[in-house]
Design a protein around this motif. Structure first.
Motif, PDB file in Angstrom:
ATOM      1  N   ASN A 198       0.849  -1.187   0.000  1.00  0.00           N
ATOM      2  CA  ASN A 198       0.000   0.000   0.000  1.00  0.00           C
ATOM      3  C   ASN A 198       0.890   1.245   0.000  1.00  0.00           C
ATOM      4  N   ALA A 199       1.060   1.850  -1.183  1.00  0.00           N
ATOM      5  CA  ALA A 199       1.938   3.010  -1.325  1.00  0.00           C
ATOM      6  C   ALA A 199       1.318   4.261  -0.716  1.00  0.00           C
ATOM      7  N   ALA A 200      -0.025   4.324  -0.663  1.00  0.00           N
ATOM      8  CA  ALA A 200      -0.690   5.498  -0.091  1.00  0.00           C
ATOM      9  C   ALA A 200      -0.393   5.612   1.407  1.00  0.00           C
ATOM     10  N   LEU A 201      -0.397   4.481   2.123  1.00  0.00           N
ATOM     11  CA  LEU A 201      -0.076   4.514   3.552  1.00  0.00           C
ATOM     12  C   LEU A 201       1.369   4.933   3.784  1.00  0.00           C
ATOM     13  N   LEU A 202       2.278   4.477   2.926  1.00  0.00           N
ATOM     14  CA  LEU A 202       3.684   4.864   3.065  1.00  0.00           C
ATOM     15  C   LEU A 202       3.857   6.372   2.920  1.00  0.00           C
ATOM     16  N   ALA A 203       3.069   6.969   2.027  1.00  0.00           N
ATOM     17  CA  ALA A 203       3.192   8.408   1.782  1.00  0.00           C
ATOM     18  C   ALA A 203       2.549   9.236   2.888  1.00  0.00           C
ATOM     19  N   MET A 204       1.485   8.711   3.508  1.00  0.00           N
ATOM     20  CA  MET A 204       0.730   9.484   4.490  1.00  0.00           C
ATOM     21  C   MET A 204       1.315   9.417   5.898  1.00  0.00           C
ATOM     22  N   ARG A 205       1.910   8.275   6.257  1.00  0.00           N
ATOM     23  CA  ARG A 205       2.314   8.072   7.649  1.00  0.00           C
ATOM     24  C   ARG A 205       3.829   8.098   7.797  1.00  0.00           C
ATOM     25  N   PRO A 206       4.314   8.562   8.954  1.00  0.00           N
ATOM     26  CA  PRO A 206       5.765   8.609   9.165  1.00  0.00           C
ATOM     27  C   PRO A 206       6.362   7.221   9.325  1.00  0.00           C
ATOM     28  N   VAL A 207       7.659   7.126   9.123  1.00  0.00           N
ATOM     29  CA  VAL A 207       8.360   5.852   9.234  1.00  0.00           C
ATOM     30  C   VAL A 207       8.183   5.276  10.628  1.00  0.00           C
ATOM     31  N   ASP A 208       7.935   3.980  10.684  1.00  0.00           N
ATOM     32  CA  ASP A 208       7.772   3.206  11.921  1.00  0.00           C
ATOM     33  C   ASP A 208       6.470   3.478  12.663  1.00  0.00           C
ATOM     34  N   SER A 209       5.541   4.202  12.048  1.00  0.00           N
ATOM     35  CA  SER A 209       4.241   4.375  12.704  1.00  0.00           C
ATOM     36  C   SER A 209       3.410   3.122  12.474  1.00  0.00           C
ATOM     37  N   TYR A 210       2.571   2.785  13.455  1.00  0.00           N
ATOM     38  CA  TYR A 210       1.793   1.559  13.378  1.00  0.00           C
ATOM     39  C   TYR A 210       0.749   1.641  12.271  1.00  0.00           C
ATOM     40  N   GLY A 211       0.550   0.521  11.597  1.00  0.00           N
ATOM     41  CA  GLY A 211      -0.425   0.463  10.522  1.00  0.00           C
ATOM     42  C   GLY A 211       0.082   1.011   9.207  1.00  0.00           C
TER      43      GLY A 211
END
Length: 475
Positions: A198-211
Protein backbone atom coordinates in the motif's frame (compact mmCIF):
# COMPACT_ATOMS: atom_id res chain seq x y z
CA UNK A 1 -4.48 17.04 -48.11
CA UNK A 2 -1.20 17.35 -49.99
CA UNK A 3 -1.28 18.07 -53.79
CA UNK A 4 1.86 15.95 -54.08
CA UNK A 5 -0.32 12.93 -53.36
CA UNK A 6 -2.31 13.61 -56.55
CA UNK A 7 0.19 14.12 -59.37
CA UNK A 8 -1.34 15.58 -62.52
CA UNK A 9 -4.42 16.81 -60.69
CA UNK A 10 -5.20 20.29 -59.42
CA UNK A 11 -6.76 20.38 -55.97
CA UNK A 12 -8.29 23.58 -54.60
CA UNK A 13 -8.74 23.53 -50.79
CA UNK A 14 -7.32 26.93 -49.86
CA UNK A 15 -5.37 25.06 -47.13
CA UNK A 16 -1.60 24.57 -46.86
CA UNK A 17 -0.26 21.00 -47.25
CA UNK A 18 -0.39 18.81 -44.11
CA UNK A 19 3.38 18.32 -44.17
CA UNK A 20 3.87 22.09 -43.94
CA UNK A 21 1.47 22.40 -40.99
CA UNK A 22 3.17 19.61 -39.06
CA UNK A 23 6.53 21.30 -39.40
CA UNK A 24 5.24 24.70 -38.28
CA UNK A 25 6.63 26.11 -34.99
CA UNK A 26 4.45 25.66 -31.89
CA UNK A 27 1.95 28.48 -31.49
CA UNK A 28 1.36 30.47 -28.35
CA UNK A 29 -2.01 28.91 -27.56
CA UNK A 30 -1.97 25.46 -25.96
CA UNK A 31 -4.64 22.88 -26.69
CA UNK A 32 -7.18 23.01 -23.87
CA UNK A 33 -8.58 19.92 -22.16
CA UNK A 34 -11.98 20.45 -23.79
CA UNK A 35 -10.42 20.77 -27.25
CA UNK A 36 -8.29 17.64 -26.69
CA UNK A 37 -11.46 15.67 -25.88
CA UNK A 38 -13.11 16.94 -29.08
CA UNK A 39 -10.06 15.99 -31.14
CA UNK A 40 -9.99 12.50 -29.61
CA UNK A 41 -13.68 11.98 -30.36
CA UNK A 42 -13.22 13.22 -33.91
CA UNK A 43 -10.26 10.89 -34.49
CA UNK A 44 -12.26 7.93 -33.17
CA UNK A 45 -15.15 8.79 -35.49
CA UNK A 46 -12.85 9.18 -38.48
CA UNK A 47 -11.24 5.82 -37.72
CA UNK A 48 -14.63 4.15 -37.25
CA UNK A 49 -13.90 3.16 -33.63
CA UNK A 50 -16.89 2.66 -31.34
CA UNK A 51 -16.08 2.83 -27.63
CA UNK A 52 -18.55 1.22 -25.25
CA UNK A 53 -18.50 -0.47 -21.89
CA UNK A 54 -18.80 -4.22 -21.55
CA UNK A 55 -21.28 -5.65 -19.06
CA UNK A 56 -20.59 -8.67 -16.85
CA UNK A 57 -23.31 -9.30 -14.28
CA UNK A 58 -23.57 -6.17 -12.14
CA UNK A 59 -20.20 -4.84 -13.29
CA UNK A 60 -19.21 -2.45 -16.08
CA UNK A 61 -15.83 -3.08 -17.72
CA UNK A 62 -14.32 0.16 -19.01
CA UNK A 63 -10.70 0.02 -20.15
CA UNK A 64 -8.37 -2.85 -20.86
CA UNK A 65 -5.07 -2.79 -18.96
CA UNK A 66 -1.81 -4.71 -19.23
CA UNK A 67 -2.02 -8.33 -18.13
CA UNK A 68 0.99 -10.27 -16.78
CA UNK A 69 -0.49 -13.47 -18.24
CA UNK A 70 -0.98 -13.56 -22.04
CA UNK A 71 -3.79 -16.10 -21.60
CA UNK A 72 -6.03 -13.45 -20.09
CA UNK A 73 -7.20 -9.88 -20.68
CA UNK A 74 -7.54 -7.61 -17.66
CA UNK A 75 -10.05 -4.76 -17.46
CA UNK A 76 -10.69 -1.85 -15.15
CA UNK A 77 -14.30 -1.36 -14.20
CA UNK A 78 -16.83 -0.65 -11.50
CA UNK A 79 -20.03 -1.91 -9.93
CA UNK A 80 -23.06 -0.45 -11.73
CA UNK A 81 -24.84 0.65 -8.55
CA UNK A 82 -22.13 1.30 -5.95
CA UNK A 83 -19.45 2.54 -8.40
CA UNK A 84 -16.92 0.50 -6.44
CA UNK A 85 -13.81 0.03 -8.64
CA UNK A 86 -12.91 -3.51 -9.66
CA UNK A 87 -10.45 -5.43 -11.81
CA UNK A 88 -11.73 -8.18 -14.12
CA UNK A 89 -9.98 -11.13 -15.80
CA UNK A 90 -11.36 -12.30 -19.13
CA UNK A 91 -10.09 -15.17 -21.25
CA UNK A 92 -8.00 -14.18 -24.24
CA UNK A 93 -9.65 -16.68 -26.57
CA UNK A 94 -7.66 -15.34 -29.53
CA UNK A 95 -4.53 -16.85 -27.96
CA UNK A 96 -6.01 -20.34 -28.34
CA UNK A 97 -5.35 -22.09 -31.63
CA UNK A 98 -8.01 -24.78 -31.27
CA UNK A 99 -11.39 -25.24 -29.61
CA UNK A 100 -9.86 -27.83 -27.29
CA UNK A 101 -7.34 -25.28 -26.07
CA UNK A 102 -10.12 -22.75 -25.51
CA UNK A 103 -11.96 -25.31 -23.39
CA UNK A 104 -8.84 -25.87 -21.29
CA UNK A 105 -8.47 -22.11 -20.79
CA UNK A 106 -12.07 -21.87 -19.59
CA UNK A 107 -11.42 -24.67 -17.10
CA UNK A 108 -8.31 -22.80 -15.98
CA UNK A 109 -10.28 -19.67 -15.15
CA UNK A 110 -13.06 -21.63 -13.43
CA UNK A 111 -10.53 -23.64 -11.39
CA UNK A 112 -8.76 -20.45 -10.33
CA UNK A 113 -12.01 -19.06 -8.99
CA UNK A 114 -12.89 -22.27 -7.16
CA UNK A 115 -9.48 -22.46 -5.48
CA UNK A 116 -9.30 -18.84 -4.38
CA UNK A 117 -12.86 -17.75 -3.64
CA UNK A 118 -12.78 -19.48 -0.25
CA UNK A 119 -9.61 -17.73 0.95
CA UNK A 120 -10.60 -15.01 3.43
CA UNK A 121 -7.24 -13.77 4.68
CA UNK A 122 -6.78 -9.98 4.76
CA UNK A 123 -3.39 -10.31 3.04
CA UNK A 124 -4.68 -12.36 0.08
CA UNK A 125 -6.24 -10.85 -3.05
CA UNK A 126 -9.14 -13.24 -3.60
CA UNK A 127 -11.85 -13.06 -6.31
CA UNK A 128 -15.25 -11.67 -5.39
CA UNK A 129 -17.44 -13.30 -8.00
CA UNK A 130 -17.55 -15.00 -11.38
CA UNK A 131 -19.80 -13.51 -14.07
CA UNK A 132 -20.55 -14.04 -17.75
CA UNK A 133 -19.69 -11.37 -20.31
CA UNK A 134 -22.95 -10.16 -21.86
CA UNK A 135 -23.52 -11.36 -25.39
CA UNK A 136 -20.89 -14.12 -25.09
CA UNK A 137 -20.25 -17.34 -23.19
CA UNK A 138 -16.97 -16.00 -21.79
CA UNK A 139 -16.61 -16.10 -18.01
CA UNK A 140 -15.19 -13.15 -16.08
CA UNK A 141 -13.55 -13.27 -12.64
CA UNK A 142 -14.02 -10.09 -10.60
CA UNK A 143 -11.26 -8.89 -8.24
CA UNK A 144 -10.96 -5.78 -6.02
CA UNK A 145 -9.16 -2.94 -7.80
CA UNK A 146 -6.68 -1.91 -5.02
CA UNK A 147 -5.74 1.42 -6.61
CA UNK A 148 -3.44 2.37 -3.70
CA UNK A 149 -1.30 -0.76 -3.96
CA UNK A 150 1.82 -1.22 -6.07
CA UNK A 151 3.93 -4.34 -6.75
CA UNK A 152 7.02 -4.61 -4.55
CA UNK A 153 9.39 -4.32 -7.49
CA UNK A 154 7.83 -0.89 -8.15
CA UNK A 155 7.11 0.29 -4.60
CA UNK A 156 10.24 -0.89 -2.78
CA UNK A 157 12.96 1.02 -4.69
CA UNK A 158 13.13 4.51 -3.21
CA UNK A 159 10.65 3.75 -0.38
CA UNK A 160 11.62 4.96 3.09
CA UNK A 161 11.33 1.83 5.23
CA UNK A 162 12.89 0.97 8.55
CA UNK A 163 14.36 -2.46 9.28
CA UNK A 164 11.32 -3.20 11.41
CA UNK A 165 8.94 -2.34 8.56
CA UNK A 166 10.80 -4.55 6.10
CA UNK A 167 10.48 -7.44 8.53
CA UNK A 168 6.76 -6.64 8.81
CA UNK A 169 6.38 -6.93 5.02
CA UNK A 170 7.86 -10.43 5.17
CA UNK A 171 5.67 -11.35 8.15
CA UNK A 172 2.46 -10.38 6.36
CA UNK A 173 3.45 -12.37 3.26
CA UNK A 174 4.25 -15.38 5.47
CA UNK A 175 0.85 -15.02 7.15
CA UNK A 176 -0.91 -15.08 3.76
CA UNK A 177 1.09 -18.06 2.55
CA UNK A 178 0.49 -20.06 5.74
CA UNK A 179 -3.24 -19.36 5.54
CA UNK A 180 -3.33 -20.61 1.94
CA UNK A 181 -1.38 -23.74 2.88
CA UNK A 182 -3.84 -24.51 5.67
CA UNK A 183 -6.55 -24.47 3.00
CA UNK A 184 -4.40 -26.74 0.79
CA UNK A 185 -3.57 -24.07 -1.79
CA UNK A 186 -0.04 -23.34 -2.98
CA UNK A 187 0.91 -20.09 -4.69
CA UNK A 188 3.62 -21.50 -6.98
CA UNK A 189 4.70 -18.10 -8.28
CA UNK A 190 5.54 -15.87 -5.31
CA UNK A 191 7.93 -13.04 -6.25
CA UNK A 192 8.12 -9.21 -5.94
CA UNK A 193 5.64 -8.72 -8.80
CA UNK A 194 2.91 -10.66 -6.99
CA UNK A 195 3.25 -8.90 -3.62
CA UNK A 196 1.40 -5.57 -3.43
CA UNK A 197 2.36 -2.82 -0.98
CA UNK A 198 0.00 0.00 0.00
CA UNK A 199 1.94 3.01 -1.32
CA UNK A 200 -0.69 5.50 -0.09
CA UNK A 201 -0.08 4.51 3.55
CA UNK A 202 3.68 4.86 3.07
CA UNK A 203 3.19 8.41 1.78
CA UNK A 204 0.73 9.48 4.49
CA UNK A 205 2.31 8.07 7.65
CA UNK A 206 5.77 8.61 9.17
CA UNK A 207 8.36 5.85 9.23
CA UNK A 208 7.77 3.21 11.92
CA UNK A 209 4.24 4.38 12.70
CA UNK A 210 1.79 1.56 13.38
CA UNK A 211 -0.42 0.46 10.52
CA UNK A 212 1.92 1.93 7.91
CA UNK A 213 2.65 -1.44 6.31
CA UNK A 214 -0.18 -3.18 4.45
CA UNK A 215 0.65 -6.03 2.11
CA UNK A 216 -1.55 -8.17 -0.13
CA UNK A 217 -0.45 -11.24 -2.08
CA UNK A 218 -1.74 -11.37 -5.66
CA UNK A 219 -0.88 -13.42 -8.73
CA UNK A 220 -2.61 -16.65 -7.77
CA UNK A 221 -3.36 -17.65 -11.38
CA UNK A 222 -0.72 -20.38 -11.12
CA UNK A 223 -2.03 -21.62 -7.76
CA UNK A 224 -2.55 -25.33 -7.37
CA UNK A 225 -3.87 -27.97 -5.03
CA UNK A 226 -1.96 -31.14 -4.17
CA UNK A 227 -2.78 -34.81 -4.11
CA UNK A 228 -1.34 -37.05 -1.42
CA UNK A 229 1.67 -37.76 -3.60
CA UNK A 230 2.62 -34.12 -3.60
CA UNK A 231 2.10 -33.62 -7.33
CA UNK A 232 1.03 -30.04 -7.92
CA UNK A 233 -2.13 -29.67 -9.91
CA UNK A 234 -2.49 -26.50 -11.91
CA UNK A 235 -5.72 -24.65 -12.44
CA UNK A 236 -6.66 -27.03 -15.23
CA UNK A 237 -6.49 -29.94 -12.81
CA UNK A 238 -3.47 -31.48 -14.53
CA UNK A 239 0.20 -31.41 -13.62
CA UNK A 240 1.94 -28.39 -15.11
CA UNK A 241 5.47 -27.15 -15.77
CA UNK A 242 6.98 -23.72 -16.36
CA UNK A 243 7.95 -22.92 -20.00
CA UNK A 244 11.69 -22.69 -20.61
CA UNK A 245 11.74 -19.04 -21.73
CA UNK A 246 9.71 -17.94 -18.71
CA UNK A 247 11.75 -20.13 -16.35
CA UNK A 248 15.02 -18.37 -17.22
CA UNK A 249 13.98 -15.25 -15.30
CA UNK A 250 12.37 -16.98 -12.30
CA UNK A 251 14.98 -16.30 -9.61
CA UNK A 252 12.48 -16.70 -6.74
CA UNK A 253 11.32 -20.16 -7.79
CA UNK A 254 12.60 -23.24 -5.93
CA UNK A 255 15.18 -25.39 -7.79
CA UNK A 256 12.86 -28.39 -7.82
CA UNK A 257 9.76 -26.46 -8.98
CA UNK A 258 10.57 -26.23 -12.68
CA UNK A 259 9.38 -29.67 -13.77
CA UNK A 260 6.00 -31.31 -14.17
CA UNK A 261 6.11 -32.90 -10.70
CA UNK A 262 6.97 -30.81 -7.63
CA UNK A 263 7.97 -33.15 -4.77
CA UNK A 264 6.65 -30.82 -2.06
CA UNK A 265 4.65 -27.78 -3.09
CA UNK A 266 4.72 -26.23 0.41
CA UNK A 267 8.51 -26.50 0.60
CA UNK A 268 8.70 -24.88 -2.84
CA UNK A 269 6.59 -21.97 -1.59
CA UNK A 270 8.87 -21.72 1.46
CA UNK A 271 11.85 -21.22 -0.85
CA UNK A 272 10.02 -18.45 -2.71
CA UNK A 273 9.17 -16.84 0.64
CA UNK A 274 12.83 -16.98 1.70
CA UNK A 275 13.97 -15.52 -1.64
CA UNK A 276 11.38 -12.76 -1.29
CA UNK A 277 12.61 -12.07 2.26
CA UNK A 278 16.14 -11.75 0.86
CA UNK A 279 14.86 -9.25 -1.71
CA UNK A 280 12.96 -7.15 0.84
CA UNK A 281 15.53 -7.19 3.67
CA UNK A 282 18.42 -6.28 1.36
CA UNK A 283 16.53 -3.30 -0.01
CA UNK A 284 15.54 -4.73 -3.39
CA UNK A 285 18.51 -6.88 -4.42
CA UNK A 286 17.55 -9.87 -6.56
CA UNK A 287 18.91 -13.25 -5.40
CA UNK A 288 20.64 -13.67 -8.79
CA UNK A 289 20.58 -12.08 -12.27
CA UNK A 290 19.03 -15.23 -13.81
CA UNK A 291 18.02 -18.74 -12.89
CA UNK A 292 21.26 -20.35 -13.99
CA UNK A 293 23.18 -18.01 -11.68
CA UNK A 294 20.73 -18.76 -8.88
CA UNK A 295 21.32 -22.51 -9.16
CA UNK A 296 25.09 -21.95 -9.17
CA UNK A 297 24.82 -19.81 -6.04
CA UNK A 298 22.67 -22.35 -4.21
CA UNK A 299 25.10 -25.14 -5.06
CA UNK A 300 27.99 -23.05 -3.77
CA UNK A 301 26.45 -21.42 -0.66
CA UNK A 302 23.62 -23.89 0.15
CA UNK A 303 21.24 -20.93 0.45
CA UNK A 304 20.93 -17.15 0.09
CA UNK A 305 23.27 -15.42 2.53
CA UNK A 306 22.40 -11.78 3.33
CA UNK A 307 25.64 -11.17 5.25
CA UNK A 308 27.49 -10.43 2.01
CA UNK A 309 25.04 -7.62 1.22
CA UNK A 310 23.88 -6.13 4.54
CA UNK A 311 24.82 -6.22 8.22
CA UNK A 312 21.62 -4.47 9.32
CA UNK A 313 19.99 -7.61 10.70
CA UNK A 314 21.11 -10.04 13.39
CA UNK A 315 22.45 -13.54 12.82
CA UNK A 316 19.07 -15.13 13.60
CA UNK A 317 17.37 -13.42 10.68
CA UNK A 318 20.24 -14.16 8.30
CA UNK A 319 20.15 -17.84 9.28
CA UNK A 320 16.38 -17.93 8.78
CA UNK A 321 16.69 -16.73 5.17
CA UNK A 322 19.55 -19.19 4.57
CA UNK A 323 17.53 -22.12 5.92
CA UNK A 324 14.37 -21.16 4.00
CA UNK A 325 16.33 -21.05 0.73
CA UNK A 326 18.23 -24.29 1.24
CA UNK A 327 18.87 -26.01 -2.06
CA UNK A 328 17.03 -29.25 -1.21
CA UNK A 329 13.51 -29.98 0.02
CA UNK A 330 14.82 -32.19 2.83
CA UNK A 331 17.08 -29.46 4.23
CA UNK A 332 14.30 -26.85 4.08
CA UNK A 333 11.75 -29.06 5.83
CA UNK A 334 14.19 -30.22 8.49
CA UNK A 335 15.33 -26.72 9.40
CA UNK A 336 11.73 -25.49 9.58
CA UNK A 337 10.87 -28.16 12.18
CA UNK A 338 8.32 -29.76 9.84
CA UNK A 339 9.38 -33.13 8.49
CA UNK A 340 6.16 -34.54 7.04
CA UNK A 341 4.14 -32.61 4.49
CA UNK A 342 1.80 -35.61 4.23
CA UNK A 343 0.33 -34.55 7.59
CA UNK A 344 -0.83 -31.28 6.04
CA UNK A 345 1.71 -29.22 7.97
CA UNK A 346 3.32 -26.28 6.21
CA UNK A 347 7.01 -25.48 6.76
CA UNK A 348 5.97 -21.82 6.79
CA UNK A 349 4.89 -22.48 10.40
CA UNK A 350 8.53 -22.74 11.49
CA UNK A 351 9.49 -19.75 9.36
CA UNK A 352 6.84 -17.57 10.98
CA UNK A 353 7.86 -18.60 14.52
CA UNK A 354 11.54 -17.89 13.91
CA UNK A 355 10.73 -14.61 12.17
CA UNK A 356 8.77 -13.43 15.22
CA UNK A 357 11.81 -14.06 17.44
CA UNK A 358 14.52 -12.84 15.09
CA UNK A 359 12.60 -9.76 13.93
CA UNK A 360 11.71 -8.53 17.41
CA UNK A 361 12.97 -4.96 17.98
CA UNK A 362 15.73 -4.46 20.54
CA UNK A 363 13.90 -1.68 22.38
CA UNK A 364 10.27 -1.35 23.43
CA UNK A 365 8.03 0.88 21.36
CA UNK A 366 6.92 4.16 23.00
CA UNK A 367 3.53 4.00 24.69
CA UNK A 368 2.32 7.07 22.81
CA UNK A 369 2.41 5.14 19.53
CA UNK A 370 -0.88 3.32 19.87
CA UNK A 371 -2.32 1.22 17.11
CA UNK A 372 -5.58 -0.04 15.67
CA UNK A 373 -6.38 -3.47 17.12
CA UNK A 374 -8.09 -4.51 13.87
CA UNK A 375 -4.83 -3.84 11.99
CA UNK A 376 -2.33 -5.37 14.42
CA UNK A 377 1.42 -5.30 14.13
CA UNK A 378 3.71 -7.69 15.98
CA UNK A 379 5.13 -6.07 19.17
CA UNK A 380 2.62 -3.22 18.85
CA UNK A 381 1.05 -1.87 22.07
CA UNK A 382 -2.68 -1.73 22.78
CA UNK A 383 -4.08 0.58 25.48
CA UNK A 384 -0.59 1.03 26.99
CA UNK A 385 -0.93 -2.50 28.33
CA UNK A 386 -1.05 -5.35 25.81
CA UNK A 387 1.95 -6.15 23.58
CA UNK A 388 0.84 -8.11 20.49
CA UNK A 389 2.81 -11.31 19.97
CA UNK A 390 0.78 -13.18 17.38
CA UNK A 391 -2.35 -12.84 15.24
CA UNK A 392 -4.32 -16.02 15.96
CA UNK A 393 -7.02 -15.51 13.36
CA UNK A 394 -9.29 -13.05 11.63
CA UNK A 395 -12.98 -13.56 10.88
CA UNK A 396 -15.95 -11.53 9.73
CA UNK A 397 -16.90 -10.57 13.30
CA UNK A 398 -13.66 -10.56 15.33
CA UNK A 399 -9.86 -10.73 15.35
CA UNK A 400 -8.01 -13.02 17.76
CA UNK A 401 -4.71 -11.78 19.22
CA UNK A 402 -2.13 -13.44 21.46
CA UNK A 403 -0.73 -10.71 23.71
CA UNK A 404 1.55 -10.13 26.69
CA UNK A 405 -0.08 -8.25 29.56
CA UNK A 406 2.32 -5.61 30.94
CA UNK A 407 0.16 -5.18 34.05
CA UNK A 408 0.33 -8.86 34.97
CA UNK A 409 2.99 -9.60 37.58
CA UNK A 410 2.70 -13.38 37.27
CA UNK A 411 5.22 -15.55 35.45
CA UNK A 412 2.81 -16.26 32.59
CA UNK A 413 1.75 -12.93 31.08
CA UNK A 414 0.36 -14.46 27.88
CA UNK A 415 -3.32 -13.79 27.19
CA UNK A 416 -5.74 -14.02 24.27
CA UNK A 417 -7.77 -10.98 23.19
CA UNK A 418 -10.81 -11.06 20.93
CA UNK A 419 -11.43 -7.75 19.20
CA UNK A 420 -14.92 -7.35 17.73
CA UNK A 421 -15.28 -5.78 14.29
CA UNK A 422 -18.82 -4.47 14.99
CA UNK A 423 -20.82 -3.33 18.04
CA UNK A 424 -23.44 -6.09 17.73
CA UNK A 425 -20.74 -8.76 17.65
CA UNK A 426 -19.09 -7.13 20.67
CA UNK A 427 -22.37 -7.19 22.61
CA UNK A 428 -22.94 -10.88 21.86
CA UNK A 429 -19.40 -11.81 22.86
CA UNK A 430 -19.60 -9.73 26.06
CA UNK A 431 -22.89 -11.34 27.13
CA UNK A 432 -21.68 -14.85 26.27
CA UNK A 433 -18.42 -14.44 28.19
CA UNK A 434 -20.21 -12.94 31.22
CA UNK A 435 -21.85 -16.32 31.83
CA UNK A 436 -20.11 -19.00 33.94
CA UNK A 437 -18.11 -21.28 31.69
CA UNK A 438 -20.36 -24.26 32.49
CA UNK A 439 -23.47 -22.30 31.46
CA UNK A 440 -22.25 -20.87 28.18
CA UNK A 441 -24.44 -22.23 25.36
CA UNK A 442 -22.41 -23.73 22.55
CA UNK A 443 -24.14 -24.54 19.26
CA UNK A 444 -23.80 -28.11 18.07
CA UNK A 445 -21.00 -28.35 15.53
CA UNK A 446 -21.29 -30.80 12.60
CA UNK A 447 -18.42 -33.35 12.76
CA UNK A 448 -17.72 -32.80 9.05
CA UNK A 449 -16.94 -29.16 9.73
CA UNK A 450 -14.42 -30.05 12.43
CA UNK A 451 -12.78 -32.70 10.24
CA UNK A 452 -12.48 -30.25 7.36
CA UNK A 453 -10.32 -27.82 9.33
CA UNK A 454 -6.53 -28.04 9.01
CA UNK A 455 -4.77 -27.08 12.24
CA UNK A 456 -1.05 -26.45 12.17
CA UNK A 457 -0.23 -27.60 15.69
CA UNK A 458 -2.23 -30.82 16.07
CA UNK A 459 -4.86 -29.32 18.38
CA UNK A 460 -7.45 -31.68 19.87
CA UNK A 461 -10.84 -32.06 18.19
CA UNK A 462 -12.60 -30.87 21.36
CA UNK A 463 -10.72 -27.59 21.18
CA UNK A 464 -11.57 -27.22 17.49
CA UNK A 465 -15.26 -27.83 18.19
CA UNK A 466 -15.31 -25.21 20.93
CA UNK A 467 -13.56 -22.63 18.73
CA UNK A 468 -16.09 -23.12 15.94
CA UNK A 469 -18.91 -22.82 18.44
CA UNK A 470 -17.51 -19.54 19.74
CA UNK A 471 -17.35 -18.21 16.20
CA UNK A 472 -20.95 -19.25 15.62
CA UNK A 473 -22.00 -17.40 18.78
CA UNK A 474 -20.12 -14.28 17.67
CA UNK A 475 -21.46 -14.41 14.13
Amino acid sequence: MDPADFPGREVHTNLPPVADRVQEPVGRERISEALSILIALAMRRIAGITVRDHLAGSYLLHDRIDSPDPRFHEWEGEHRETQEPIRARVLNVEAAATEGERMRMRRTLRREYELLSGLGNEHIVAPRSMETLRGTSDEVVIYPALPDHRPLDVALPGAKLSARERVEIVRQVADALLYAHRHQVAHRGLDPTTVLLNAALLAMRPVDSYGRIEVKVDGWSGAGAAEASGTVLGATGSATSVPGEELAGRVHLAPEASGIVTPDRMAADLFSLGALAYYVLTGGRAPAPDRSSLLDRLERDRGLDMSAVTSEFDAGLRELVMDATAATVEARSKKSDVTSASQGLSPVIGFERRLAKAGRPAIAQPAAEQMDALRPMIDGVLEDRFVIKKVLGSGSTAVGLQVEDLNDDSTDKTKVLKVARAERAAERLEFWESLPESERPLPEVPPALVDKLKFSEALPVEWASEVISRRMVAG
